[in-house]
Design a protein around this motif. Sequence first.
Motif, PDB file in Angstrom:
ATOM      1  N   MET A  76       0.872  -1.185   0.007  1.00 17.91           N
ATOM      2  CA  MET A  76      -0.106   0.064  -0.023  1.00 17.91           C
ATOM      3  C   MET A  76       0.793   1.320   0.042  1.00 17.91           C
ATOM      4  SD  MET A  76      -3.330  -0.843   2.816  1.00 17.91           S
ATOM      5  CE  MET A  76      -2.010  -0.468   3.966  1.00 17.91           C
ATOM      6  N   ALA A  77       0.380   2.422  -0.529  1.00 18.43           N
ATOM      7  CA  ALA A  77       1.169   3.544  -0.644  1.00 18.43           C
ATOM      8  C   ALA A  77       0.604   4.572   0.521  1.00 18.43           C
ATOM      9  CB  ALA A  77       1.195   4.171  -2.026  1.00 18.43           C
ATOM     10  N   CYS A  78       1.433   5.046   1.235  1.00 17.44           N
ATOM     11  CA  CYS A  78       1.053   6.198   2.208  1.00 17.44           C
ATOM     12  C   CYS A  78       1.895   7.447   2.118  1.00 17.44           C
ATOM     13  CB  CYS A  78       1.232   5.524   3.643  1.00 17.44           C
ATOM     14  SG  CYS A  78       0.386   4.238   4.102  1.00 17.44           S
ATOM     15  N   GLU A  79       1.580   8.316   2.906  1.00 17.83           N
ATOM     16  CA  GLU A  79       2.248   9.803   2.820  1.00 17.83           C
ATOM     17  C   GLU A  79       3.805   9.356   2.793  1.00 17.83           C
ATOM     18  OE1 GLU A  79       1.082  12.625   5.446  1.00 17.83           O
ATOM     19  OE2 GLU A  79      -1.137  12.348   4.857  1.00 17.83           O
ATOM     20  N   GLN A  80       4.752  10.347   2.087  1.00 22.54           N
ATOM     21  CA  GLN A  80       5.897   9.865   1.882  1.00 22.54           C
ATOM     22  C   GLN A  80       6.803   9.995   3.486  1.00 22.54           C
ATOM     23  OE1 GLN A  80       7.518   9.121  -1.302  1.00 22.54           O
ATOM     24  NE2 GLN A  80       9.076   8.251   0.244  1.00 22.54           N
ATOM     25  N   PRO A  81       6.496  10.690   4.291  1.00 24.39           N
ATOM     26  CA  PRO A  81       7.274  10.388   5.596  1.00 24.39           C
ATOM     27  C   PRO A  81       6.982   9.159   6.205  1.00 24.39           C
ATOM     28  CG  PRO A  81       6.285  12.703   5.546  1.00 24.39           C
ATOM     29  CD  PRO A  81       5.841  11.807   4.335  1.00 24.39           C
ATOM     30  N   ILE A  82       5.881   8.553   6.150  1.00 22.39           N
ATOM     31  CA  ILE A  82       5.273   7.067   6.609  1.00 22.39           C
ATOM     32  C   ILE A  82       6.253   6.121   5.947  1.00 22.39           C
ATOM     33  CG2 ILE A  82       3.551   5.615   7.100  1.00 22.39           C
ATOM     34  CD1 ILE A  82       1.813   8.089   7.411  1.00 22.39           C
ATOM     35  N   ASP A  84       8.970   6.544   4.351  1.00 21.29           N
ATOM     36  CA  ASP A  84      10.390   6.517   4.605  1.00 21.29           C
ATOM     37  C   ASP A  84      10.598   5.732   5.781  1.00 21.29           C
ATOM     38  OD1 ASP A  84      11.075   8.209   2.378  1.00 21.29           O
ATOM     39  OD2 ASP A  84      10.927   9.907   3.435  1.00 21.29           O
ATOM     40  N   GLN A  85       9.489   6.093   7.013  1.00 20.15           N
ATOM     41  CA  GLN A  85       9.928   5.268   8.108  1.00 20.15           C
ATOM     42  C   GLN A  85       9.736   3.931   7.898  1.00 20.15           C
ATOM     43  OE1 GLN A  85       7.558   6.152  12.302  1.00 20.15           O
ATOM     44  NE2 GLN A  85       6.264   5.036  10.855  1.00 20.15           N
ATOM     45  N   GLU A  86       9.000   3.452   7.098  1.00 22.30           N
ATOM     46  CA  GLU A  86       8.771   1.953   7.029  1.00 22.30           C
ATOM     47  C   GLU A  86       9.917   1.427   6.358  1.00 22.30           C
ATOM     48  OE1 GLU A  86       4.656   0.114   5.736  1.00 22.30           O
ATOM     49  OE2 GLU A  86       5.836   0.146   3.643  1.00 22.30           O
ATOM     50  N   PHE A  89      12.435   1.362   9.172  1.00 25.98           N
ATOM     51  CA  PHE A  89      12.446   0.207  10.417  1.00 25.98           C
ATOM     52  C   PHE A  89      12.495  -0.974   9.715  1.00 25.98           C
ATOM     53  CE2 PHE A  89       8.850  -2.513  11.709  1.00 25.98           C
ATOM     54  CZ  PHE A  89       9.266  -2.737  12.919  1.00 25.98           C
ATOM     55  N   LEU A  90      12.088  -1.471   8.778  1.00 23.41           N
ATOM     56  CA  LEU A  90      12.251  -2.632   8.156  1.00 23.41           C
ATOM     57  C   LEU A  90      13.566  -3.151   7.737  1.00 23.41           C
ATOM     58  CD1 LEU A  90       9.165  -3.027   5.528  1.00 23.41           C
ATOM     59  CD2 LEU A  90       9.477  -4.088   7.940  1.00 23.41           C
ATOM     60  N   ALA A  91      14.470  -2.065   7.726  1.00 21.73           N
ATOM     61  CA  ALA A  91      16.004  -2.329   7.160  1.00 21.73           C
ATOM     62  C   ALA A  91      16.580  -2.484   8.774  1.00 21.73           C
ATOM     63  CB  ALA A  91      16.581  -1.171   6.627  1.00 21.73           C
ATOM     64  N   ALA A  92      16.069  -1.788   9.789  1.00 18.62           N
ATOM     65  CA  ALA A  92      16.653  -1.890  10.957  1.00 18.62           C
ATOM     66  C   ALA A  92      16.177  -3.195  11.785  1.00 18.62           C
ATOM     67  CB  ALA A  92      16.277  -0.784  12.059  1.00 18.62           C
TER      68      ALA A  92
END
Length: 122
Positions: A76-82, A84-86, A89-92
């Motif tokens: 799903m697509a969300c606003e860009q800041p979300i 980027d967070q995703e 977070f998944l990389a971390a």
Amino acid sequence: LTYAAGPANPLVGEWNVTGYNTGMEAVTSPLDGTTLTVTFTSDGQVSGSSGCNTFTGAYTLDGTSLTVGPLASTMMACEQPIMDQETQFLAALQTPTTVETSGATVTLRDANGATQVTLAPK
């Protein structure tokens, strides 16, 4: 006073993410209005919400040594800041190599000891 052994796998259960490594040598809290969650099962599966999408995959824990992933995620697509967070977070979440427990909280660290993800019971 009664002593009991700690859980064989301290990760099993549902967690709220309280912080994650941005990949820029900084640990930050989830964005306001988003909730990051992780669930570890006793059979080696991990899943949760990365703020916009959900993810699933496998993990192995050997003592305090942890391997996570690869993870699959919905698209799903969300606003860009979300978004980027995703990504951060998944990389971390797929970076840690050790698990550290302190009371009810868990910290996932990389091979150099840097915090990757911090978890609190849900």
